[in-house]
Design a protein around this motif. Structure first.
Motif, mmCIF file in Angstrom:
data_model
loop_
_atom_site.group_PDB
_atom_site.id
_atom_site.type_symbol
_atom_site.label_atom_id
_atom_site.label_comp_id
_atom_site.label_asym_id
_atom_site.label_seq_id
_atom_site.Cartn_x
_atom_site.Cartn_y
_atom_site.Cartn_z
ATOM 1 N N SER A 98 0.421 109.484 13.070
ATOM 2 C CA SER A 98 1.412 109.460 11.994
ATOM 3 C C SER A 98 1.326 110.773 11.216
ATOM 4 C CB SER A 98 1.124 108.287 11.037
ATOM 5 O OG SER A 98 -0.105 108.502 10.373
ATOM 6 N N PRO A 99 2.366 111.084 10.456
ATOM 7 C CA PRO A 99 2.304 112.280 9.595
ATOM 8 C C PRO A 99 1.155 112.207 8.597
ATOM 9 C CG PRO A 99 4.566 111.507 9.794
ATOM 10 C CD PRO A 99 3.702 110.453 10.417
ATOM 11 N N GLU A 100 0.832 110.998 8.142
ATOM 12 C CA GLU A 100 -0.266 110.837 7.188
ATOM 13 C C GLU A 100 -1.605 111.196 7.837
ATOM 14 O OE1 GLU A 100 3.232 108.821 5.947
ATOM 15 O OE2 GLU A 100 2.077 108.488 7.800
ATOM 16 N N GLU A 101 -1.773 110.747 9.073
ATOM 17 C CA GLU A 101 -3.015 111.100 9.781
ATOM 18 C C GLU A 101 -3.078 112.600 10.025
ATOM 19 O OE1 GLU A 101 -5.612 110.127 13.820
ATOM 20 O OE2 GLU A 101 -3.504 109.510 13.713
ATOM 21 N N THR A 116 -1.773 114.965 8.231
ATOM 22 C CA THR A 116 -2.087 115.622 6.963
ATOM 23 C C THR A 116 -3.572 115.519 6.639
ATOM 24 O OG1 THR A 116 0.128 115.161 6.096
ATOM 25 C CG2 THR A 116 -1.603 115.635 4.491
ATOM 26 N N LYS A 117 -4.137 114.318 6.801
ATOM 27 C CA LYS A 117 -5.552 114.119 6.480
ATOM 28 C C LYS A 117 -6.454 114.903 7.434
ATOM 29 C CE LYS A 117 -9.168 110.653 5.804
ATOM 30 N NZ LYS A 117 -10.155 111.499 6.512
ATOM 31 N N GLU A 118 -6.209 114.801 8.738
ATOM 32 C CA GLU A 118 -7.088 115.442 9.724
ATOM 33 C C GLU A 118 -7.028 116.964 9.616
ATOM 34 O OE1 GLU A 118 -9.280 114.100 11.922
ATOM 35 O OE2 GLU A 118 -8.904 112.164 10.989
ATOM 36 N N SER A 122 -6.064 118.723 6.995
ATOM 37 C CA SER A 122 -6.616 119.121 5.699
ATOM 38 C C SER A 122 -8.141 119.099 5.725
ATOM 39 C CB SER A 122 -6.091 118.186 4.600
ATOM 40 O OG SER A 122 -6.597 118.576 3.342
ATOM 41 N N ALA A 174 2.120 118.134 7.919
ATOM 42 C CA ALA A 174 2.340 116.814 8.515
ATOM 43 C C ALA A 174 3.008 116.892 9.887
ATOM 44 C CB ALA A 174 3.191 115.950 7.582
ATOM 45 N N GLU A 175 3.498 118.071 10.272
ATOM 46 C CA GLU A 175 4.226 118.187 11.537
ATOM 47 C C GLU A 175 3.362 118.601 12.731
ATOM 48 O OE1 GLU A 175 7.711 120.584 11.199
ATOM 49 O OE2 GLU A 175 8.537 119.414 9.525
#
Length: 343
Positions: A93-96, A98-100, A102, A122-123
């Motif tokens: 997902s975009p959230e994953e 972003t977290k990974e 970052s 996120a992309e």
């Protein structure tokens, strides 16, 4: 990032229990080193490598405690490569993403603010997608004939003889085994300046044409080889002859040729490049390809004498208040001027 946390714990535990001589070598490899930032002409300190890298790279490749070519060390290299291949696992997902990404940037101190990379965080599709990222606004290409092909820490050797003194410590390095082209240029490559560059995992990991010229050679070497660490040019592992490497030769005007050896380090089981450049004119700074996962390196040879850019104070007696060594490492961005052909 759980795997990284586990590796951190194991590394720090090993440092506590290993023999003193090994601990001292590990701590040295994890210590700060002084580099000259070419763009600003100022020195700074930066870590040679993380503690995890220092522990495993020192034991396996610097000290070569388990040898250089046997069942055990080859199995370790293949296992590490398999671990690195997990960087290809797609984010869900975009959230994953972003977290990974970052967390990855924070761990390796990769710039996040301001965000200077081509795609929004996120992309990115997986860690390797980010690892082979592009700039949103690439650095300016220098005016010299030869520019830095990558963001890296470089040293400059006067000739191949000086390079041999650096490389050969128990390995059988030979210029004729690197894979340079044409073979008739070997004597010329041997007597002119050699640029040696190391890309740490935090660096932008794409490589570019160092000179404008026609591509007369583009070939992968050591395809079947399990690459070892590129951190120790002076180690027992012969990375210029035996690691996976891409050889690209560009011919500028008047038969002046520059050969770039792109070296994949441990875990870098893929060097992606565009073989359509063969027999075409390539402008300096052109994106030639990228590495996938891990540290990498390059070596740059010329068949023609070079005049080094004045900013490469690699043999200056003093740089400000710093007493320079003969092989002071220099930090460069891709596109920075390195040298002109002697007229």
């Amino acid at each position: 990032m759980l795997a990284f946390a586990i590796l951190d714990f194991i590394a720090r535990w090993l440092v506590c229990v290993l023999p003193k001589a090994w601990r001292e070598r590990i701590n040295y490899n994890a210590s700060d080193m002084t580099v000259l930032v070419v763009a600003t002409q100022k020195t700074k300190t930066k870590p040679r490598m993380t503690m995890v890298e220092a522990v495993f790279a020192t034991l396996l490749f610097d000290l070569a405690l388990f040898g250089t070519d046997n069942f055990f060390i080859n199995a370790v290299i293949r296992a590490f490569t398999k671990f690195q291949n997990s960087w290809d696992r797609p984010f869900q997902s975009p959230e994953e993403a972003t977290k990974e990404v970052s967390d990855f940037c924070a761990r390796l101190q990769i710039q996040q603010d301001p965000w200077i990379w081509e795609k929004p965080i996120a992309e990115y599709k997986c860690l390797n997608d980010f690892f082979s990222r592009k700039y949103s606004n690439p650095p300016t290409i220098g005016n010299d004939d030869i520019i830095s092909p990558a963001c890296s820490t470089i040293t400059v050797q006067d000739n191949n003889k000086e390079l041999t003194r650096l490389v050969v410590k128990g390995c059988d390095y030979a210029l004729e085994a690197v894979g340079l082209y044409p073979s008739t240029d070997l004597a010329a490559y041997a007597k002119h300046h050699v640029f040696l560059g190391y890309l740490s995992p935090k660096d932008y990991h794409r490589f570019h044409a160092p000179v404008s010229g026609k591509c007369i050679y583009c070939s992968m070497k050591g395809v079947e080889v399990d690459s070892t660490s590129v951190k120790f040019f002076g180690g027992r592992f012969n990375i210029l002859n035996k690691n996976k490497r891409l050889i690209v030769v560009l011919e500028a005007q008047k038969g002046r040729r520059v050969a770039i050896v792109i070296i994949g380090g441990i875990g870098v089981n893929t060097i992606e490049y565009d073989n359509r450049i063969m027999n075409r004119w390539v402008e300096k700074g052109t994106d030639l390809g990228t590495f996938r996962a891990g540290g990498s390196a390059f070596c740059l040879f010329s068949n023609h004498p070079l005049n080094l850019n004045s900013k490469l104070q690699y043999k200056a007696g003093r740089i400000g208040e710093f007493e320079a060594s003969l092989d002071l490492p220099m930090e460069v961005l891709f596109g920075e001027s390195l040298a002109n052909f002697s007229r």
